[in-house]
Enzyme design. Structure first.
Site, PDB file in Angstrom:
ATOM      1  N   GLN A 148      35.100 -21.723 -39.076  1.00 45.83           N
ATOM      2  CA  GLN A 148      36.107 -22.335 -38.211  1.00 45.83           C
ATOM      3  C   GLN A 148      37.462 -22.340 -38.929  1.00 45.83           C
ATOM      4  OE1 GLN A 148      35.970 -23.219 -35.093  1.00 45.83           O
ATOM      5  NE2 GLN A 148      33.764 -23.183 -34.642  1.00 45.83           N
ATOM      6  N   ASP A 179      30.872 -11.183 -27.472  1.00 40.95           N
ATOM      7  CA  ASP A 179      30.238 -11.594 -26.201  1.00 40.95           C
ATOM      8  C   ASP A 179      31.302 -12.232 -25.343  1.00 40.95           C
ATOM      9  OD1 ASP A 179      30.172 -14.342 -27.725  1.00 40.95           O
ATOM     10  OD2 ASP A 179      29.708 -14.802 -25.639  1.00 40.95           O
ATOM     11  N   CYS A 185      27.613   4.628 -14.660  1.00 38.40           N
ATOM     12  CA  CYS A 185      26.880   3.495 -14.082  1.00 38.40           C
ATOM     13  C   CYS A 185      26.451   3.816 -12.650  1.00 38.40           C
ATOM     14  CB  CYS A 185      27.702   2.203 -14.132  1.00 38.40           C
ATOM     15  SG  CYS A 185      28.821   1.953 -12.740  1.00 38.40           S
ATOM     16  N   CYS A 231      29.305   3.864 -10.036  1.00 40.06           N
ATOM     17  CA  CYS A 231      30.224   5.007 -10.106  1.00 40.06           C
ATOM     18  C   CYS A 231      29.540   6.319  -9.736  1.00 40.06           C
ATOM     19  CB  CYS A 231      30.836   5.108 -11.503  1.00 40.06           C
ATOM     20  SG  CYS A 231      32.076   3.819 -11.798  1.00 40.06           S
ATOM     21  N   ASP A 289      27.815 -26.144 -34.584  1.00 37.87           N
ATOM     22  CA  ASP A 289      29.151 -26.363 -35.140  1.00 37.87           C
ATOM     23  C   ASP A 289      30.007 -27.128 -34.158  1.00 37.87           C
ATOM     24  OD1 ASP A 289      29.388 -24.394 -33.154  1.00 37.87           O
ATOM     25  OD2 ASP A 289      31.104 -23.465 -34.156  1.00 37.87           O
ATOM     26  N   ASP A 345      23.447 -19.187 -28.585  1.00 37.50           N
ATOM     27  CA  ASP A 345      24.437 -20.044 -29.225  1.00 37.50           C
ATOM     28  C   ASP A 345      23.778 -21.381 -29.534  1.00 37.50           C
ATOM     29  OD1 ASP A 345      24.299 -21.435 -26.847  1.00 37.50           O
ATOM     30  OD2 ASP A 345      26.314 -20.916 -26.179  1.00 37.50           O
ATOM     31  N   SER A 346      24.509 -22.263 -30.169  1.00 38.42           N
ATOM     32  CA  SER A 346      23.902 -23.511 -30.655  1.00 38.42           C
ATOM     33  C   SER A 346      23.973 -24.622 -29.633  1.00 38.42           C
ATOM     34  CB  SER A 346      24.637 -23.965 -31.910  1.00 38.42           C
ATOM     35  OG  SER A 346      25.952 -24.396 -31.570  1.00 38.42           O
ATOM     36  N   GLY A 347      24.713 -24.399 -28.548  1.00 35.07           N
ATOM     37  CA  GLY A 347      24.976 -25.473 -27.594  1.00 35.07           C
ATOM     38  C   GLY A 347      26.248 -26.230 -27.917  1.00 35.07           C
ATOM     39  N   GLY A 348      26.739 -26.066 -29.140  1.00 30.10           N
ATOM     40  CA  GLY A 348      27.910 -26.829 -29.565  1.00 30.10           C
ATOM     41  C   GLY A 348      29.131 -26.576 -28.700  1.00 30.10           C
ATOM     42  N   PHE A 349      29.417 -25.316 -28.450  1.00 29.08           N
ATOM     43  CA  PHE A 349      30.644 -24.988 -27.721  1.00 29.08           C
ATOM     44  C   PHE A 349      30.657 -25.624 -26.336  1.00 29.08           C
ATOM     45  CE2 PHE A 349      33.144 -22.322 -24.857  1.00 29.08           C
ATOM     46  CZ  PHE A 349      34.359 -22.332 -25.507  1.00 29.08           C
ATOM     47  N   GLY A 372      35.894 -20.672 -32.850  1.00 27.04           N
ATOM     48  CA  GLY A 372      37.105 -21.458 -32.635  1.00 27.04           C
ATOM     49  C   GLY A 372      38.286 -20.678 -32.109  1.00 27.04           C
ATOM     50  N   HIS A 400      29.136  -2.371 -13.219  1.00 29.64           N
ATOM     51  CA  HIS A 400      30.119  -1.405 -13.728  1.00 29.64           C
ATOM     52  C   HIS A 400      30.889  -1.986 -14.910  1.00 29.64           C
ATOM     53  CE1 HIS A 400      33.438   1.320 -14.186  1.00 29.64           C
ATOM     54  NE2 HIS A 400      34.232   0.269 -14.114  1.00 29.64           N
ATOM     55  N   CYS A 455      32.477   7.361 -15.619  1.00 28.88           N
ATOM     56  CA  CYS A 455      31.476   6.318 -15.852  1.00 28.88           C
ATOM     57  C   CYS A 455      30.126   6.769 -15.303  1.00 28.88           C
ATOM     58  CB  CYS A 455      31.914   5.006 -15.198  1.00 28.88           C
ATOM     59  SG  CYS A 455      30.754   3.648 -15.468  1.00 28.88           S
TER      60      CYS A 455
END
Lengths: 395, 395
Positions: free
Chosen positions: A191, A268, A308, A311, A149, A95-99, A218, A337, A306
């Protein structure tokens, strides 16, 4: 197909707005729709790089804000970027760091130039600008990097959101001018909050930059799902068909199933690892509370379907014992899991799309998932309206 | 060779008092000398059952006290015992619960019958007797189970230690009478503190029971290494040659190297995982403090000779970053490395014994290990006297 080698986005099947595709990056080709585990500080909490491969993770998210403060972008670059630093050899997205910077609240000051903020580690003043964000992301070396952003808080006034998204477009242009590496794809971020007219304004101003992918930003910042999903639908519909669409910071299992129906390719969220650390296991029957008494008596896996490690090797009784005993292995195995659950969920979604049965599959999945949730929460019917509408591809 | 099928202890090579052997149990044959990781509450802290196999763990220790209180011996038995409960398919050893109960201090009351104590979980009164300890250990299903003994505090008066070890012998007889499973080997425990005459009294009273193995108990409880190792030497020398010897609750790397020279075959300790959680990595050059500044700049593995996952996939810089960032992956990977370090240490010890070079190997190892420690601690010379004496096989 995108025309920006070494990146290629090739759609293989469509079903309503949903689609399956392959996205080729310098560190590998991934299948979409996909869920990206979040490796905030250079590790997906509790999970080894080898396990990420074993559970069929495809692309891992790294947080520019955290990594630039510690260990510093130079140290990551000294390892050849995030794959060398973390040991995960596949594609990354940063990510850009903005959030994160925006969420510091009064700890930061926004101007046209960028954002000045106080480090949460030592209180020192740090500046993040579009140019600096790109510079750091180039050092981190992810395959996909994000435009710097502003993600306005929720709720925010329309004039504020409008001014913010206009500045975000100017910042996008500065990011593109700062970018020098050809082996990284920079995604723009649309946005506009939950307002169709602002989303349209952001789309109109952003699409001409023809970046190799677009994010829907956003959202999932406090609005209800009844407000969020129409905005997802509206924005996704306005994005070009031949580029990947990334719904940032989302989500829960139901959000993935709904978002895919609306044409989203990438997701994500920290949810699977965070809820795992709190002792919850994701299943088709809703979220299983491993802190409760019942699982401590159950000699069955969390999910017999599952594949994993948790499981295939452990009973609910053992895992619930580890939770109760506060053993470190509990958050680790539940996180593993939960990540695998979301990966399997998108794998099943891709199969349903290929078979042209996405709406039926998603409805059936939702009827089971929400029925169980309804025993502890207060849904009006078997399927929440926002989910049913999204699965039908409607706003 | 022990005569108690399905258990067999076969010595393959000798070098001074040190020896290599194979110890066959219902769940597998292990190589001695060996170090046993401690799975206190049904998990070796932070480590999966699969990883225990990968790092070549052989036998895992389970704590009767913790497991009887939570989840309860019945729940472990419902999984077919500790292998089914924990997912580790190999041999287990359970302690008797005595050591933990004794360390509860004023929370417990000892009588000839047994010990009544307050559960640390809910304050309820629980009784542990020789018969109950064996009953619980039979439910837990370990291959090796331990006699219920008293481990006196350090320091203790000679009359107290004498009365205690005499009661421990009476408790041993009750344990053997209570034992019904033929697929579990019960080891007796020799007590006597640091007093040769009391050790001899305990040996004289214990050996006639001809259990398939013997433990050296009551050490590493606060006495100095100068006091402890002569007691180890004296006791080990008095134990039968053809039975495994287990030094309980020990140890640090230097303790293993010294104990093996004195003829010890089995060790256990929480040290490798505990020190890993505190951010320390074990190496031939001493204990590496990953909390310090230096490793954060080092693009090399903790130990280039180590084959563990952490050393083959990650730099010190990355691991030290995880420590600094308090990422859950840090204690996990450092614990994994430290366990593998101790397993590799006993593997190297076995090779040296087979080659008839144990004393030379141990001295060389010690000179490197203690030289580095000497930069931060206050050793009188390159090798502490207790270590040099033990390596020569002396009290």
């Amino acid at each position: 197909m995108s025309d920006l080698a070494p990146f290629e986005f090739r759609i293989h099947s469509r079903d309503g707005h949903a689609r399956t595709a392959t996205f080729t990056t310098p560190h590998g080709t991934v299948q979409t729709p996909m869920f990206m585990p979040v490796g905030t500080q250079g590790s997906v909490k509790g999970i080894s790089a080898q396990e990420l491969t074993e559970i069929k993770s495809q692309m891992i998210l790294g947080n520019t804000y955290h990594l630039m403060l510690r260990p510093g972008a130079e140290m990551v670059a000294a390892h050849g970027g995030l794959p060398g630093f973390t040991g995960y050899p596949g594609p990354f997205l940063t990510d850009s760091g903005g959030f994160q910077v925006m969420s510091l609240g009064h700890m930061r000051k926004i101007s046209e130039h960028g954002v000045v903020f106080k480090s949460h580690l030592d209180g020192s003043l740090v500046e993040l600008t579009p140019e600096r964000s790109v510079e750091v992301q180039q050092s981190l070396g992810a395959d996909v990097i994000m435009a710097f952003d502003e993600c306005p808080p929720f709720p925010a006034e329309v004039p504020y959101i409008r001014a913010s998204l206009e500045r975000t477009v100017r910042w996008l242009e500065r990011c593109l001018n700062a970018k020098t590496r050809a082996d990284q794809a920079l995604f723009a971020i649309v946005q506009g909050g939950i307002h169709p007219e602002l989303r349209q304004q952001s789309l109109d101003a952003t699409l001409p930059f023809q970046t190799p992918g677009f994010a829907i930003g956003g959202l999932a910042v406090g609005e209800s799902k009844d407000e969020m999903f129409p905005a997802v639908a509206y924005t996704a519909r306005g994005l070009p068909e031949n580029k990947p669409r990334y719904l940032m910071g989302v989500g829960h299992p139901e959000d993935l199933v709904a978002g895919i129906a609306l044409g989203v390719d990438m997701f994500d969220c920290v949810y699977p690892t965070r809820t795992g650390r709190f002792g919850y296991a994701l299943t088709d029957d809703g979220r299983l509370n491993m802190n409760s008494a019942a699982p401590r008596q159950q000699l069955i896996p969390i999910d017999p379907d599952c594949d994993c490690y948790a499981c295939t090797h452990h009973t609910r009784a053992y895992l619930a014992h580890l939770v109760k005993a506060e053993e470190m292995l509990a958050p680790r195995l539940l996180s593993l899991h939960n990540l695998r659950y979301l990966h399997r969920l998108v794998e099943r979604a891709r199969s349903a799309i290929r078979a042209g049965e996405y709406q039926a599959w998603a409805s059936e999945w939702g009827e089971r998932y929400f029925r169980t949730q309804a025993t502890t929460q207060t849904w009006a019917g078997p399927l929440p309206a926002w989910f049913a509408r999204a699965v039908r591809g409607e706003d």
